[in-house]
Design an enzyme around this catalytic site. Structure first.
Site, short mmCIF file in Angstrom:
data_model
loop_
_atom_site.label_atom_id
_atom_site.label_comp_id
_atom_site.label_asym_id
_atom_site.label_seq_id
_atom_site.Cartn_x
_atom_site.Cartn_y
_atom_site.Cartn_z
N LEU A 21 -2.69 8.18 5.30
CA LEU A 21 -2.43 9.12 6.40
C LEU A 21 -2.79 10.55 5.98
O LEU A 21 -2.73 11.47 6.79
CB LEU A 21 -0.95 9.05 6.80
CG LEU A 21 -0.47 7.67 7.30
CD1 LEU A 21 1.05 7.62 7.41
CD2 LEU A 21 -1.12 7.36 8.64
N SER A 22 -3.16 10.74 4.71
CA SER A 22 -3.43 12.09 4.21
C SER A 22 -4.59 12.79 4.91
O SER A 22 -4.51 13.99 5.18
CB SER A 22 -3.66 12.05 2.70
OG SER A 22 -2.46 11.67 2.05
N THR A 67 -4.27 8.04 -5.27
CA THR A 67 -3.26 7.07 -4.88
C THR A 67 -3.47 5.76 -5.61
O THR A 67 -4.33 5.64 -6.49
CB THR A 67 -3.21 6.92 -3.33
OG1 THR A 67 -2.07 6.14 -2.98
CG2 THR A 67 -4.47 6.27 -2.77
N LYS A 71 -3.03 6.43 -10.16
CA LYS A 71 -2.19 7.58 -10.50
C LYS A 71 -1.94 7.75 -12.00
O LYS A 71 -1.78 8.86 -12.48
CB LYS A 71 -0.84 7.49 -9.77
CG LYS A 71 -0.92 7.80 -8.29
CD LYS A 71 0.48 7.79 -7.70
CE LYS A 71 0.45 8.11 -6.22
NZ LYS A 71 1.80 8.32 -5.68
N ASP A 107 4.67 14.46 -5.77
CA ASP A 107 5.57 13.49 -5.12
C ASP A 107 7.04 13.93 -5.23
O ASP A 107 7.79 13.90 -4.26
CB ASP A 107 5.42 12.09 -5.74
CG ASP A 107 4.10 11.44 -5.33
OD1 ASP A 107 3.61 11.74 -4.23
OD2 ASP A 107 3.59 10.62 -6.11
N GLY A 134 10.35 2.52 -11.18
CA GLY A 134 8.89 2.55 -11.28
C GLY A 134 8.38 3.99 -11.22
O GLY A 134 9.12 4.94 -11.52
N ALA A 136 7.54 5.88 -8.66
CA ALA A 136 8.18 6.73 -7.64
C ALA A 136 9.55 7.20 -8.14
O ALA A 136 9.95 8.34 -7.92
CB ALA A 136 8.32 5.97 -6.33
N TYR A 230 8.83 4.42 4.72
CA TYR A 230 8.69 4.99 6.07
C TYR A 230 8.12 4.01 7.08
O TYR A 230 7.99 4.33 8.26
CB TYR A 230 7.87 6.30 6.05
CG TYR A 230 6.47 6.16 5.51
CD1 TYR A 230 5.43 5.70 6.29
CD2 TYR A 230 6.20 6.52 4.19
CE1 TYR A 230 4.14 5.59 5.79
CE2 TYR A 230 4.93 6.42 3.67
CZ TYR A 230 3.90 5.96 4.47
OH TYR A 230 2.64 5.85 3.96
P1 ATR Z 1 6.20 2.60 -7.51
O1 ATR Z 1 5.08 3.25 -8.24
O2 ATR Z 1 6.06 2.64 -6.01
O3 ATR Z 1 7.54 3.06 -7.97
P2 ATR Z 1 6.39 0.26 -9.17
O4 ATR Z 1 6.10 1.11 -10.35
O5 ATR Z 1 5.70 -1.05 -9.05
O6 ATR Z 1 6.08 1.03 -7.83
O7 ATR Z 1 8.00 0.03 -9.12
C1 ATR Z 1 8.59 -0.74 -8.15
C2 ATR Z 1 10.11 -0.61 -8.26
O8 ATR Z 1 10.72 -1.31 -7.15
C3 ATR Z 1 10.70 -1.24 -9.50
O9 ATR Z 1 11.85 -0.50 -9.89
C4 ATR Z 1 11.09 -2.63 -9.02
O10 ATR Z 1 12.12 -3.24 -9.78
P3 ATR Z 1 11.76 -4.08 -11.12
O11 ATR Z 1 11.56 -3.07 -12.21
O12 ATR Z 1 12.93 -4.96 -11.34
O13 ATR Z 1 10.51 -4.87 -10.81
C5 ATR Z 1 11.61 -2.29 -7.65
N1 ATR Z 1 11.59 -3.45 -6.73
C6 ATR Z 1 10.53 -4.00 -6.13
N2 ATR Z 1 10.91 -5.04 -5.35
C7 ATR Z 1 12.28 -5.13 -5.46
C8 ATR Z 1 13.28 -5.98 -4.89
N3 ATR Z 1 12.95 -6.96 -4.04
N4 ATR Z 1 14.57 -5.76 -5.22
C9 ATR Z 1 14.91 -4.76 -6.06
N5 ATR Z 1 14.02 -3.92 -6.65
C10 ATR Z 1 12.71 -4.10 -6.34
#
Ligand code: ATR
Length: 290
Positions: A21-22, A67, A71, A107, A134, A136, A230
Site C-alpha cells: 500500500l506504500s 519489505t 529487511k 517501523d 520476531g 516486528a 490491519y
Molecule cells: P515478523 O517479522 O512479522 O515479526 P516473524 O519474525 O516471522 O515475523 O515472527 C512472527 C512472530 O509471530 C513470532 O513471535 C511467532 O512466534 P514463534 O516465535 O513461536 O514462532 C509469532 N506467531 C506466529 N504465529 C503464531 C501463532 N499462531 N500463535 C502465537 N504466535 C505466533
C-alpha cells in the site's frame, strides 16, 4: 502527475510487492506537496537483492523502502546503518545520497506515533506487554524502550525466542526493565492487570484466530491494546476490546506513520497531516478503512 526527465524516483523492494500500500500513500503525499517525485514498486527476488540494491543506487534513486523478505538480508549491502536500525536488526527504509546508502528502521517510530495518534498513549513511564518475538516485536521493543517505557515484557509462543530478543536488546537500552516468557502467563489476571499497554506483533488475528487465555477485560482501567494486524481491520482481539470499551487500534495507523517517517528521511519535509491516511482510506475497500 507527469513524470519528466527531472523527476526524483523512490520506491519499494520486496518479494512480493504487488500487495504493498506504500505507493498509494507516498505518491499522494508527493502530489499534495507538489514535489516532482514518484514512488514505484520494484519486485526483487532474494537472489538478485545485492544487484538490485547496487542498481538502484547507480540509477540515482533518492531512497527506497524494504519489505519482506529483504529487511535483514539487505544490511550487509548498505554503507551505513542508523544505530536503532542496527539494534532492531532490520532495515525498512534506505536513503541514497551521492551513491551512499544509509539504512533506517521506521517501523518502531511508526508504532510510537500511532500509539500517540490513535490512543493518545505515551510509553514514558509505562509497562508494556509485547506479544511475539520476531522482527516486528524487536522494532516495537526498541522503540518503546527509547520512548521511555519503564518495563517491557516479551511473551511468545516459543519462550526461547522471547529470551533471545530480550538478551539482545536489554544491555543496550538503559532505563527499561525487560523480561521474557511464554504465552501461558496471559491467563493470569495479576500478570495481565500489571500492564498499561499490550501490543500484538504476531500474525495472530489475521485468520480470525486469537490468543487463548487472553481476556482484555482483565486489563487495568485505562490500559489499551494495539494490534499490528490491519487485515481484517477488526481482529477477534479488537472485537473483544470493543465489547468491553477498552481503547484499541489496528495496525493501519502504524503503516501510515512508518511511511510518514520514511518520507521525512527522503525529502526532509513532513507529508501534509492526514494525507497518507486519507489516500489509504480512499484506496481500501470500505470495511478496511482506518
Ligand atoms: P515478523 O517479522 O512479522 O515479526 P516473524 O519474525 O516471522 O515475523 O515472527 C512472527 C512472530 O509471530 C513470532 O513471535 C511467532 O512466534 P514463534 O516465535 O513461536 O514462532 C509469532 N506467531 C506466529 N504465529 C503464531 C501463532 N499462531 N500463535 C502465537 N504466535 C505466533
Amino acid at each position: 502527475m507527469t513524470i519528466t526527465g527531472k523527476t526524483t524516483v523512490t520506491g519499494i523492494i520486496g518479494a512480493p510487492v504487488a500487495h504493498s500500500l506504500s505507493p498509494v500513500m507516498h505518491n499522494a503525499a508527493f502530489g499534495a506537496l507538489g514535489l516532482d517525485w514518484v514512488y514505484v514498486p520494484f519486485p526483487v527476488p532474494p537472489a538478485r537483492l545485492e544487484a538490485a540494491v547496487a542498481g538502484l543506487a547507480a540509477a540515482g534513486v533518492a531512497g527506497f523502502n524494504v519489505t519482506i523478505p529483504h529487511k535483514v538480508a539487505i544490511m550487509p549491502f548498505l554503507d551505513a546503518i542508523d544505530p536503532d536500525a542496527e539494534l532492531i536488526g532490520a532495515v525498512n527504509t534506505v536513503l541514497v545520497r551521492e551513491g551512499r546508502l544509509t539504512g533506517y528502521n521506521t517501523d518502531g517510530l511508526g508504532l510510537v506515533a500511532a500509539l500517540a495518534g490513535k490512543l493518545t498513549f505515551d510509553p514514558r513511564g509505562k509497562s508494556v506487554l509485547v506479544l511475539g518475538a520476531g522482527g516486528a516485536a524487536r522494532s516495537a521493543v526498541v522503540s518503546l524502550a527509547r520512548a521511555g517505557a519503564v518495563r517491557v515484557h516479551v511473551a511468545n509462543r516459543t519462550t526461547d525466542a522471547a529470551v533471545t530478543l530480550v538478551d539482545l536488546v536489554a544491555g543496550r537500552l538503559e532505563g527499561t526493565a525487560f523480561a521474557a516468557g511464554s504465552l501461558d502467563a496471559l491467563a493470569d489476571p495479576a500478570f495481565i492487570g500489571s500492564f498499561d499497554l499490550v501490543v500484538n506483533t504476531t500474525s495472530v488475528g489475521m485468520s480470525g484466530d486469537s490468543f487463548s487465555g487472553l481476556d482484555p477485560a482483565l486489563l487495568k482501567s485505562g490500559a489499551c491494546i494495539y494490534d499490528m494486524v490491519y487485515a481484517p481491520p477488526v481482529t477477534p482481539l479488537l472485537a473483544q476490546c470493543g465489547a468491553h470499551g477498552i481503547p484499541c487500534a489496528n495496525g493501519l495507523g502504524m503503516l501510515v506513520a512508518q511511511g510518514e517517517a520514511a518520507f521525512r528521511i527522503w525529502t526532509g519535509v513532513a507529508p501534509p497531516e492526514g494525507c497518507m491516511e486519507r489516500a489509504l482510506a480512499a484506496f481500501l475497500p470500505e470495511p478496511c478503512k482506518p
